[in-house]
Design an enzyme around this catalytic site. Sequence first.
Site, PDB file in Angstrom:
ATOM      1  N   SER A  13      41.390  34.077  37.879  1.00 37.38           N
ATOM      2  CA  SER A  13      40.045  34.603  37.686  1.00 37.38           C
ATOM      3  C   SER A  13      39.168  33.751  36.785  1.00 37.38           C
ATOM      4  O   SER A  13      37.953  33.772  36.926  1.00 37.38           O
ATOM      5  CB  SER A  13      40.111  36.033  37.152  1.00 37.38           C
ATOM      6  OG  SER A  13      40.918  36.107  36.007  1.00 37.38           O
TER       7      SER A  13
ATOM      8  N   HIS B 109      40.301  37.963  43.626  1.00 36.85           N
ATOM      9  CA  HIS B 109      39.229  37.001  43.930  1.00 36.85           C
ATOM     10  C   HIS B 109      39.443  36.278  45.258  1.00 36.85           C
ATOM     11  O   HIS B 109      38.695  35.367  45.587  1.00 36.85           O
ATOM     12  CB  HIS B 109      39.104  35.968  42.802  1.00 36.85           C
ATOM     13  CG  HIS B 109      38.810  36.589  41.484  1.00 36.85           C
ATOM     14  ND1 HIS B 109      37.544  36.895  41.063  1.00 36.85           N
ATOM     15  CD2 HIS B 109      39.640  37.014  40.501  1.00 36.85           C
ATOM     16  CE1 HIS B 109      37.593  37.454  39.869  1.00 36.85           C
ATOM     17  NE2 HIS B 109      38.857  37.545  39.504  1.00 36.85           N
TER      18      HIS B 109
ATOM     19  N   LYS C 215      34.750  43.434  43.798  1.00 33.18           N
ATOM     20  CA  LYS C 215      34.323  42.038  43.861  1.00 33.18           C
ATOM     21  C   LYS C 215      33.748  41.754  45.255  1.00 33.18           C
ATOM     22  O   LYS C 215      32.663  42.213  45.540  1.00 33.18           O
ATOM     23  CB  LYS C 215      35.476  41.142  43.433  1.00 33.18           C
ATOM     24  CG  LYS C 215      35.667  41.321  41.921  1.00 33.18           C
ATOM     25  CD  LYS C 215      36.941  40.813  41.344  1.00 33.18           C
ATOM     26  CE  LYS C 215      36.937  41.114  39.848  1.00 33.18           C
ATOM     27  NZ  LYS C 215      38.264  41.250  39.275  1.00 33.18           N
TER      28      LYS C 215
HETATM   29  C1  LIG Z   1      38.778  42.008  38.134  1.00 29.60           C
HETATM   30  C2  LIG Z   1      40.246  41.867  38.188  1.00 29.60           C
HETATM   31  C3  LIG Z   1      41.088  42.968  38.030  1.00 29.60           C
HETATM   32  C4  LIG Z   1      40.563  44.301  37.620  1.00 29.60           C
HETATM   33  O1  LIG Z   1      39.922  44.946  38.671  1.00 29.60           O
HETATM   34  P1  LIG Z   1      38.870  46.100  38.324  1.00 29.60           P
HETATM   35  O2  LIG Z   1      38.731  46.818  39.593  1.00 29.60           O
HETATM   36  O3  LIG Z   1      37.655  45.403  37.870  1.00 29.60           O
HETATM   37  O4  LIG Z   1      39.506  46.925  37.246  1.00 29.60           O
HETATM   38  C5  LIG Z   1      42.431  42.795  38.224  1.00 29.60           C
HETATM   39  N1  LIG Z   1      42.946  41.577  38.499  1.00 29.60           N
HETATM   40  C6  LIG Z   1      42.175  40.482  38.616  1.00 29.60           C
HETATM   41  C7  LIG Z   1      42.802  39.157  38.915  1.00 29.60           C
HETATM   42  C8  LIG Z   1      40.807  40.587  38.439  1.00 29.60           C
HETATM   43  O5  LIG Z   1      40.036  39.516  38.522  1.00 29.60           O
END
Ligand SMILES: *Cc1c(COP(=O)(O)O)cnc(C)c1O
Length: 390
Positions: free
Chosen positions: A177, A205, A237
Amino acid sequence: MDSVLRLALEDRRQQQLYRQRQVIHSSQQPERMLGHQPVLSFCSNDYLGLAADPRVADAMIEGTQRYGVGSGASHLTAGHTDAHHQLELELAAFTGRERALLFSSGYMANLGVMTALAGRRDAVFHDRLNHASLLDGALLSGARFRRFPHLDTTSLERMLQTSQSQRRLVVTDGVFSMDGDQADLGALAALCQTHQAWLVVDDAHGFGVLGAQGGGSAAVSGLMPEALPVLVGTLGKAFGTAGAFVAGSEALIETLIQFSRSYIYTTGLPPAVAEATRTSLALVQTEDWRRQHLQQLIQHFRQSCTAAGMCLLPSETAIQPLLIGCAGKAVRISEQLLSQGLLVTAIRPPTVPAGSARLRVTLTATHTIEQVDRLVSGLKQVMESHDVAH
Ligand SMILES: *Cc1c(COP(=O)(O)O)cnc(C)c1O
């Protein structure tokens, strides 16, 4: 209490690590209002530009009219609607897995997976740069906790060879990330097969962004479901909504339903969010032009930065960080960019390792080539004034 807390806060401030929120006055589009200032944003994880898509918004409105706002209860009591259920079926089909299970957030999905699959007699092996929620889940599970250097499968292999633990879980982000680089799922899956370990891939991602129809890192890898038994995806995302899912076998999903405390003891996602996600999932799969345009922007950004003498990390994804090093400098650069109307967040420890503060540029399908050019010329100017371009 407050005087004690203020001391710790002041300490944070001294280290240039103090965090502040910026109040946005518009939807997730590149051109936004930050207070009264129009800014061009490069910090959204809305990679495909679906968060403000009118069709997704309409689905949410219709879902709200049908189901109301709150789900009213946890999934295991009376909060599991047919909207949730249909979405789970569609996510299972999308990932090519037997089942999928919705969670209220990716953070909770990862806590749920780690604690349901590992316990005190087990060991979890983490890439050092895994997302915080995976690390927190592993700590909460009580399992023996090992971290291997980023992407270093040789070190992982040594750890697996000497492990005496009952269950062994190898855990990785699909796309990292804060760096934008990718795990070698083929190599990890092979190691897991040799050492009878279970591979957990958090592709927050990757889903929607990578692969044909947005199938993510798993689809790109071409590996069979057995080789990638636990897939975690987030919906906030590329899908542009909220929540998360775990996809895998019937036995895995039933295990999570029985044992994941972050699934059991929490109110279900609002059903309208599930309805909105069903629409966005269809768009993710059919509107391939979003991924194609995003790929063009990524290539263009990388070529322009390199031509301007800026040093990028080796990422082929929508996450394109510029390494700065010092946290204070990263913040000052981000502030200078903001004064030019460019919103690029500085990412500092503890989100990234000490000494590796960076600007995290994210590109989305709603950006234009011209907007990327504006960013690159702003970056070039500001970086040169700090002498960090080369
Ligand atoms: C954003 C993210 C999360 C958390 O997800 P949310 O739905 O925002 O709580 C978990 N793992 C990774 C790799 C992320 O980038």
